[in-house]
Write a protein that holds these residues in place. Sequence first.
Motif, PDB file in Angstrom:
ATOM      1  N   PRO A 224     -31.012 -11.866 122.453  1.00  0.00           N
ATOM      2  CA  PRO A 224     -31.112 -12.403 121.088  1.00  0.00           C
ATOM      3  C   PRO A 224     -31.384 -13.912 121.020  1.00  0.00           C
ATOM      4  CG  PRO A 224     -28.813 -12.179 121.661  1.00  0.00           C
ATOM      5  CD  PRO A 224     -29.596 -11.689 122.842  1.00  0.00           C
ATOM      6  N   PHE A 225     -31.971 -14.493 122.050  1.00  0.00           N
ATOM      7  CA  PHE A 225     -32.373 -15.900 122.060  1.00  0.00           C
ATOM      8  C   PHE A 225     -31.197 -16.832 121.745  1.00  0.00           C
ATOM      9  CE2 PHE A 225     -36.005 -13.324 120.526  1.00  0.00           C
ATOM     10  CZ  PHE A 225     -36.808 -13.444 121.658  1.00  0.00           C
ATOM     11  N   THR A 226     -30.231 -16.799 122.640  1.00  0.00           N
ATOM     12  CA  THR A 226     -29.018 -17.609 122.480  1.00  0.00           C
ATOM     13  C   THR A 226     -28.998 -18.718 123.508  1.00  0.00           C
ATOM     14  OG1 THR A 226     -27.822 -15.640 121.728  1.00  0.00           O
ATOM     15  CG2 THR A 226     -26.500 -17.564 122.380  1.00  0.00           C
ATOM     16  N   PRO A 227     -29.119 -19.978 123.095  1.00  0.00           N
ATOM     17  CA  PRO A 227     -29.101 -21.081 124.057  1.00  0.00           C
ATOM     18  C   PRO A 227     -27.711 -21.276 124.658  1.00  0.00           C
ATOM     19  CG  PRO A 227     -29.165 -21.931 121.812  1.00  0.00           C
ATOM     20  CD  PRO A 227     -29.316 -20.444 121.704  1.00  0.00           C
ATOM     21  N   THR A 228     -27.663 -21.906 125.791  1.00  0.00           N
ATOM     22  CA  THR A 228     -26.379 -22.235 126.410  1.00  0.00           C
ATOM     23  C   THR A 228     -25.600 -23.210 125.544  1.00  0.00           C
ATOM     24  OG1 THR A 228     -27.350 -21.926 128.606  1.00  0.00           O
ATOM     25  CG2 THR A 228     -25.278 -23.149 128.491  1.00  0.00           C
ATOM     26  N   SER A 229     -26.300 -24.125 124.882  1.00  0.00           N
ATOM     27  CA  SER A 229     -25.659 -25.113 124.017  1.00  0.00           C
ATOM     28  C   SER A 229     -26.570 -25.432 122.841  1.00  0.00           C
ATOM     29  CB  SER A 229     -25.370 -26.396 124.799  1.00  0.00           C
ATOM     30  OG  SER A 229     -24.875 -27.415 123.952  1.00  0.00           O
ATOM     31  N   TYR A 230     -25.946 -25.763 121.703  1.00  0.00           N
ATOM     32  CA  TYR A 230     -26.691 -26.284 120.551  1.00  0.00           C
ATOM     33  C   TYR A 230     -26.584 -27.808 120.494  1.00  0.00           C
ATOM     34  CZ  TYR A 230     -27.231 -21.539 118.754  1.00  0.00           C
ATOM     35  OH  TYR A 230     -27.578 -20.213 118.605  1.00  0.00           O
ATOM     36  N   PHE A 231     -25.865 -28.377 121.441  1.00  0.00           N
ATOM     37  CA  PHE A 231     -25.683 -29.820 121.582  1.00  0.00           C
ATOM     38  C   PHE A 231     -24.987 -30.411 120.344  1.00  0.00           C
ATOM     39  CE2 PHE A 231     -29.148 -28.534 124.355  1.00  0.00           C
ATOM     40  CZ  PHE A 231     -28.647 -28.957 125.567  1.00  0.00           C
ATOM     41  N   GLY A 232     -25.435 -31.573 119.868  1.00  0.00           N
ATOM     42  CA  GLY A 232     -24.646 -32.293 118.872  1.00  0.00           C
ATOM     43  C   GLY A 232     -23.415 -32.871 119.533  1.00  0.00           C
ATOM     44  N   ILE A 244     -30.957 -26.384 116.028  1.00  0.00           N
ATOM     45  CA  ILE A 244     -30.771 -25.398 114.974  1.00  0.00           C
ATOM     46  C   ILE A 244     -30.779 -23.985 115.530  1.00  0.00           C
ATOM     47  CG2 ILE A 244     -31.802 -24.445 112.858  1.00  0.00           C
ATOM     48  CD1 ILE A 244     -32.795 -27.350 112.274  1.00  0.00           C
ATOM     49  N   SER A 245     -31.658 -23.716 116.479  1.00  0.00           N
ATOM     50  CA  SER A 245     -31.727 -22.401 117.109  1.00  0.00           C
ATOM     51  C   SER A 245     -32.357 -22.565 118.479  1.00  0.00           C
ATOM     52  CB  SER A 245     -32.543 -21.425 116.256  1.00  0.00           C
ATOM     53  OG  SER A 245     -33.929 -21.739 116.326  1.00  0.00           O
ATOM     54  N   ALA A 246     -32.607 -21.447 119.143  1.00  0.00           N
ATOM     55  CA  ALA A 246     -33.197 -21.501 120.484  1.00  0.00           C
ATOM     56  C   ALA A 246     -34.571 -22.153 120.468  1.00  0.00           C
ATOM     57  CB  ALA A 246     -33.295 -20.094 121.070  1.00  0.00           C
ATOM     58  N   TYR A 247     -35.318 -21.986 119.378  1.00  0.00           N
ATOM     59  CA  TYR A 247     -36.671 -22.531 119.326  1.00  0.00           C
ATOM     60  C   TYR A 247     -36.895 -23.508 118.177  1.00  0.00           C
ATOM     61  CZ  TYR A 247     -38.001 -19.388 123.052  1.00  0.00           C
ATOM     62  OH  TYR A 247     -38.088 -18.758 124.273  1.00  0.00           O
ATOM     63  N   VAL A 248     -35.858 -23.849 117.467  1.00  0.00           N
ATOM     64  CA  VAL A 248     -35.911 -24.938 116.480  1.00  0.00           C
ATOM     65  C   VAL A 248     -34.906 -25.974 116.947  1.00  0.00           C
ATOM     66  CG1 VAL A 248     -35.721 -25.619 114.062  1.00  0.00           C
ATOM     67  CG2 VAL A 248     -36.514 -23.316 114.637  1.00  0.00           C
ATOM     68  N   GLY A 249     -35.425 -27.039 117.533  1.00  0.00           N
ATOM     69  CA  GLY A 249     -34.563 -27.939 118.278  1.00  0.00           C
ATOM     70  C   GLY A 249     -34.096 -29.167 117.533  1.00  0.00           C
ATOM     71  N   ALA A 250     -33.493 -30.066 118.303  1.00  0.00           N
ATOM     72  CA  ALA A 250     -33.000 -31.324 117.752  1.00  0.00           C
ATOM     73  C   ALA A 250     -34.146 -32.197 117.250  1.00  0.00           C
ATOM     74  CB  ALA A 250     -32.193 -32.068 118.812  1.00  0.00           C
ATOM     75  N   ASP A 251     -35.357 -31.969 117.773  1.00  0.00           N
ATOM     76  CA  ASP A 251     -36.489 -32.762 117.291  1.00  0.00           C
ATOM     77  C   ASP A 251     -36.784 -32.472 115.825  1.00  0.00           C
ATOM     78  OD1 ASP A 251     -37.234 -30.175 118.010  1.00  0.00           O
ATOM     79  OD2 ASP A 251     -39.119 -30.761 118.951  1.00  0.00           O
ATOM     80  N   ILE A 252     -36.544 -31.233 115.377  1.00  0.00           N
ATOM     81  CA  ILE A 252     -36.721 -30.931 113.952  1.00  0.00           C
ATOM     82  C   ILE A 252     -35.541 -31.470 113.152  1.00  0.00           C
ATOM     83  CG2 ILE A 252     -36.680 -29.023 112.287  1.00  0.00           C
ATOM     84  CD1 ILE A 252     -39.428 -29.635 113.394  1.00  0.00           C
ATOM     85  N   THR A 253     -34.354 -31.408 113.711  1.00  0.00           N
ATOM     86  CA  THR A 253     -33.191 -31.997 113.038  1.00  0.00           C
ATOM     87  C   THR A 253     -33.436 -33.476 112.752  1.00  0.00           C
ATOM     88  OG1 THR A 253     -31.691 -30.465 114.171  1.00  0.00           O
ATOM     89  CG2 THR A 253     -30.713 -32.442 113.215  1.00  0.00           C
ATOM     90  N   THR A 254     -33.892 -34.215 113.754  1.00  0.00           N
ATOM     91  CA  THR A 254     -34.123 -35.644 113.550  1.00  0.00           C
ATOM     92  C   THR A 254     -35.364 -35.892 112.704  1.00  0.00           C
ATOM     93  OG1 THR A 254     -35.216 -35.743 115.734  1.00  0.00           O
ATOM     94  CG2 THR A 254     -32.898 -36.379 115.628  1.00  0.00           C
ATOM     95  N   ALA A 255     -36.375 -35.022 112.793  1.00  0.00           N
ATOM     96  CA  ALA A 255     -37.568 -35.172 111.957  1.00  0.00           C
ATOM     97  C   ALA A 255     -37.231 -34.953 110.485  1.00  0.00           C
ATOM     98  CB  ALA A 255     -38.650 -34.200 112.400  1.00  0.00           C
ATOM     99  N   ILE A 256     -36.328 -34.035 110.215  1.00  0.00           N
ATOM    100  CA  ILE A 256     -35.898 -33.803 108.825  1.00  0.00           C
ATOM    101  C   ILE A 256     -35.296 -35.067 108.244  1.00  0.00           C
ATOM    102  CG2 ILE A 256     -34.155 -32.602 107.434  1.00  0.00           C
ATOM    103  CD1 ILE A 256     -34.720 -30.117 109.213  1.00  0.00           C
ATOM    104  N   LEU A 257     -34.479 -35.751 109.037  1.00  0.00           N
ATOM    105  CA  LEU A 257     -33.891 -37.008 108.567  1.00  0.00           C
ATOM    106  C   LEU A 257     -34.970 -38.067 108.333  1.00  0.00           C
ATOM    107  CD1 LEU A 257     -30.667 -37.412 110.745  1.00  0.00           C
ATOM    108  CD2 LEU A 257     -30.912 -36.350 108.500  1.00  0.00           C
ATOM    109  N   ALA A 258     -35.904 -38.175 109.279  1.00  0.00           N
ATOM    110  CA  ALA A 258     -36.949 -39.198 109.169  1.00  0.00           C
ATOM    111  C   ALA A 258     -37.882 -38.940 107.989  1.00  0.00           C
ATOM    112  CB  ALA A 258     -37.752 -39.270 110.467  1.00  0.00           C
TER     113      ALA A 258
END
Length: 491
Positions: A224-232, A244-258
Amino acid sequence: MFTITVCAPDKAPISRTYDAPVLLSDVLEAVHAPHDMPCGGRGTCGKCRVTAQGTLSEPSDAELTHLSEADLASGIRLSCQTYATGDATVYYTTNADTVQAISTGFMPDFPLHPSTTTDTCLGVAVDIGTTTIAAYLYAFPAGKCIKTVCEQNAQARYGADVISRIEYATAGGLSKLQEAITEQIARMIGMLTLEQPDTVVITGNTTMLHLYAGLPVDGIAKAPFTPTSYFGQWQGRTYLPRCISAYVGADITTAILASDMKKDTTSFLVDIGTNGEMALWHNGGLLCCSTAAGPAFEGAGITHGMLAADGAINKVYIKDGAIAYETIGGVPAKGICGTGLIDAIGCMLDLGVLDETGYLEEDYQIGDSGIYITTQDVRAVQLAKAAISAGIETLLHKGGVSVSQLDAFYIAGGFGSMIDQKSAARIGLIPTEALPKVKVLGNAAGNGAAMLLLSQEKLAESEQVGKEAEAIELSGDDYFRDCYIEKMMFE
């Protein structure tokens, strides 16, 4: 025992001794010679060409497929396929130092409250892209960016895209991938400052952060596409933002802020790249997804494809009824990069050389460049653009939103920021009706990482975004599948 000597322009030769047959790619890696293997060393892309002389293995089937008789006669070999079995010399060139990348971009206003331990210090924000890495040096208390540096991701020699690197990691190459990225980031920080930074923020997609941290990526590769860590989380003085998910990463999290998209009523964000990630903000909620576009827009898998470096055709247009082009650096054409590829396909459609199904009667030369677009290249573009376009349409559908309702259509990432938007719409990569609403963000992921460096409040907000955003898995989605098939056609 035998000796292999590695030579490159403007560099002193390096020799290594071996007592058993060795792949030329392993020799290049041993002497830290930059070399790309977009297919991860499987021999399917034909891009890891070197010139070699000496006692070598016979050409493999892959080499006979990708190399002409003239190539082989002149000593050209594929480094991932050729073994040195005795004394040999390897000659290679690289464009790694001349890759064009965007490190600048939009950053909204916000109060400074640095995520640092002292008031007067240095901080570094890093964006690990699949293709390039950007690093930013900030000085406090002013919070000003005083220096940036960009390089091609050193992991490219193990595969051009996320999937290739996951396969390499799960086959036992995780430590090599981690070593490549951690050493590169350390060296890039050394290029920015001789002092030890007080704080470092490193963003990237979920796989890139796993490889940086040396964490297993097996869970990302299969349902089910489960990463070892979601970090943060903090690792010493280094902060890795929330994925956010296995294929939606921290780069989208930070891009949303920017992007500051949460100020809008309804808006859309897309990072067009090998792993096309996107987000829809509507009525106070975030929907996200990602599509595996593949590395075609980065030049991998394209007959004459290359990264955006000197000699790459980066613009193609029609002048007096014929194809014209420009290259990076204004030098003779060596290949074509993603922006030029999108332009070329659009022009070929306008000239009637290519029809809406992607049918191409014969290889098409771009002007007098000697660079050709082949049927296989067109197919690769169709697959990549269909993935992005279908992802956009599916996410809008899931959110119950039409393009006409959007306040803004944000395009993030180095590649997305450099494309001709009309060409992108012409081939169906982005919706034509979104053109008046496009806002180009540049390296939003990197700028968002800098925001976390500059503001404890934004760091906390990023963790909240990562937790609250809803990720939609497209791999088994019927609507996406139908859209994908439909979007294979050129508009």
